[in-house]
Design an enzyme around this catalytic site. Structure first.
Site, PDB file in Angstrom:
ATOM      1  N   GLU A  53      60.987 -43.180 -40.923  1.00  0.00           N
ATOM      2  CA  GLU A  53      60.280 -43.609 -42.142  1.00  0.00           C
ATOM      3  C   GLU A  53      60.019 -42.383 -43.014  1.00  0.00           C
ATOM      4  OE1 GLU A  53      59.486 -46.716 -43.051  1.00  0.00           O
ATOM      5  OE2 GLU A  53      60.410 -47.512 -41.220  1.00  0.00           O
ATOM      6  N   ARG A 105      56.723 -23.171 -56.705  1.00  0.00           N
ATOM      7  CA  ARG A 105      56.116 -23.813 -57.893  1.00  0.00           C
ATOM      8  C   ARG A 105      54.605 -23.707 -57.858  1.00  0.00           C
ATOM      9  NH1 ARG A 105      59.230 -29.179 -57.057  1.00  0.00           N
ATOM     10  NH2 ARG A 105      59.827 -28.050 -55.161  1.00  0.00           N
ATOM     11  N   ASP A 150      57.801 -28.253 -48.896  1.00  0.00           N
ATOM     12  CA  ASP A 150      58.440 -27.777 -50.133  1.00  0.00           C
ATOM     13  C   ASP A 150      57.412 -27.585 -51.253  1.00  0.00           C
ATOM     14  OD1 ASP A 150      60.544 -26.955 -51.697  1.00  0.00           O
ATOM     15  OD2 ASP A 150      61.293 -28.972 -52.118  1.00  0.00           O
ATOM     16  N   ASN A 192      68.853 -21.558 -47.359  1.00  0.00           N
ATOM     17  CA  ASN A 192      67.832 -20.644 -47.893  1.00  0.00           C
ATOM     18  C   ASN A 192      68.237 -19.170 -47.751  1.00  0.00           C
ATOM     19  OD1 ASN A 192      65.038 -22.760 -46.868  1.00  0.00           O
ATOM     20  ND2 ASN A 192      66.021 -22.603 -48.878  1.00  0.00           N
ATOM     21  N   ARG A 214      57.992 -35.358 -47.110  1.00  0.00           N
ATOM     22  CA  ARG A 214      58.454 -34.253 -47.954  1.00  0.00           C
ATOM     23  C   ARG A 214      57.469 -34.059 -49.092  1.00  0.00           C
ATOM     24  NH1 ARG A 214      64.273 -31.998 -49.707  1.00  0.00           N
ATOM     25  NH2 ARG A 214      63.525 -30.222 -50.885  1.00  0.00           N
TER      26      ARG A 214
END
Ligand code: IPE
Ligand code: IPE
Ligand code: MG
Length: 232
Positions: free
Chosen positions: A198, A18, A14, A62, A179
């Site tokens: 985890e 940005r 991700d 998406n 992530r």
């Protein structure tokens, strides 16, 4: 102490948009740069002896993005496959694409099928790309498939049996889920399969996530105490 290497590492890649916006570029330039991170991380995972690397590349949700971005992403997928396939074959990377393939269209599906067939002999690492995937979609398609195969009813179905109807049948659940980009949510990813995974969250945006960041996440994993509900 011997380093504990996760058998299956999964990544929610991700922050591409940005990354681009912070540089005054168009969002899609972030996706282009993100492909370089994919290459770096596949290499790092293979070097570390990770058996399965899975990447969340495109969610069912998406599809609701502007259609220019969606078609750019799909074209990028196909051109990246063409560019990388030789090196995947050479490095022993077996590629598998999982998700709602029916939505992808024939041209993209054909390119994916060809990549899967040509890399099927890869023995070093399995690269799983989740495309047009969502956890709820997966669970629901599994329920429908199971019900169709068992007209007598599902009352005898065990968790192990059910897992075999998910698109991840035969693949071990992820040990580690990373992530990027600072978001701390699952965004409809591997809902069933991540029961005891985890989690490692990092603020680094995906196009900046390269080998050093991958090693850092493995180190964090190595320090975790996995109890699976037991008392130690
Ligand atoms: C991840 O980056 C790539 C996909 C979801 C396809 P984003 O495109 O979500 O980038 P941000 O989160 O908007 O920065
Ligand atoms: C998750 O990222 C999906 C992928 C990385 C493919 P999103 O950018 O779509 O997730 P949200 O919208 O921030 O939850
Ligand atoms: Mg995002």
């Amino acid at each position: 102490m011997e380093k504990r290497i996760p058998r299956h590492v999964s990544i929610i890649m991700d922050g591409n948009g940005r990354w681009a916006q912070a540089r005054g570029k168009r969002r899609v330039q972030g996706h282009v740069e993100g492909v370089e991170s994919v290459r770096a991380v596949v290499e790092a995972a293979a070097e570390e002896g990770v058996e399965y690397l899975s990447l969340y590349a495109f969610s069912e949700e998406n599809w609701t993005r502007p259609k220019e971005e969606v078609s750019f992403l799909m074209d990028l997928m196909v051109s990246s496959i063409e560019k990388e396939i030789g090196s995947f074959i050479e490095k022993g990377v077996k590629c598998v694409v999982l998700g709602n393939r029916a939505r992808l269209g024939e041209k993209i599906d054909a390119a994916l099928r060809s990549m899967e067939e040509r890399t099927a002999g890869g023995k070093r690492i399995t690269l799983i790309v989740f495309l047009s995937y969502s956890g709820r979609w997966d669970i629901l398609q599994a329920v429908k498939k199971a019900a169709a195969e068992h007209p007598e009813g599902l009352s005898a179905l065990t968790q192990e049996d059910f897992s075999e109807y998910l698109v991840t049948a035969g693949i071990p659940d992820p040990d580690l889920l990373i992530r990027t980009s600072g978001e701390q949510r699952i965004s409809n990813y591997l809902l069933w399969q991540s029961a005891y995974t985890e989690f490692v969250f990092t603020d680094v945006l995906w196009p900046d996530f390269r080998k050093a960041e991958f090693h850092k996440a493995l180190e964090e994993y190595a320090g975790r105490d996995r109890r699976f509900g037991k008392v130690k």
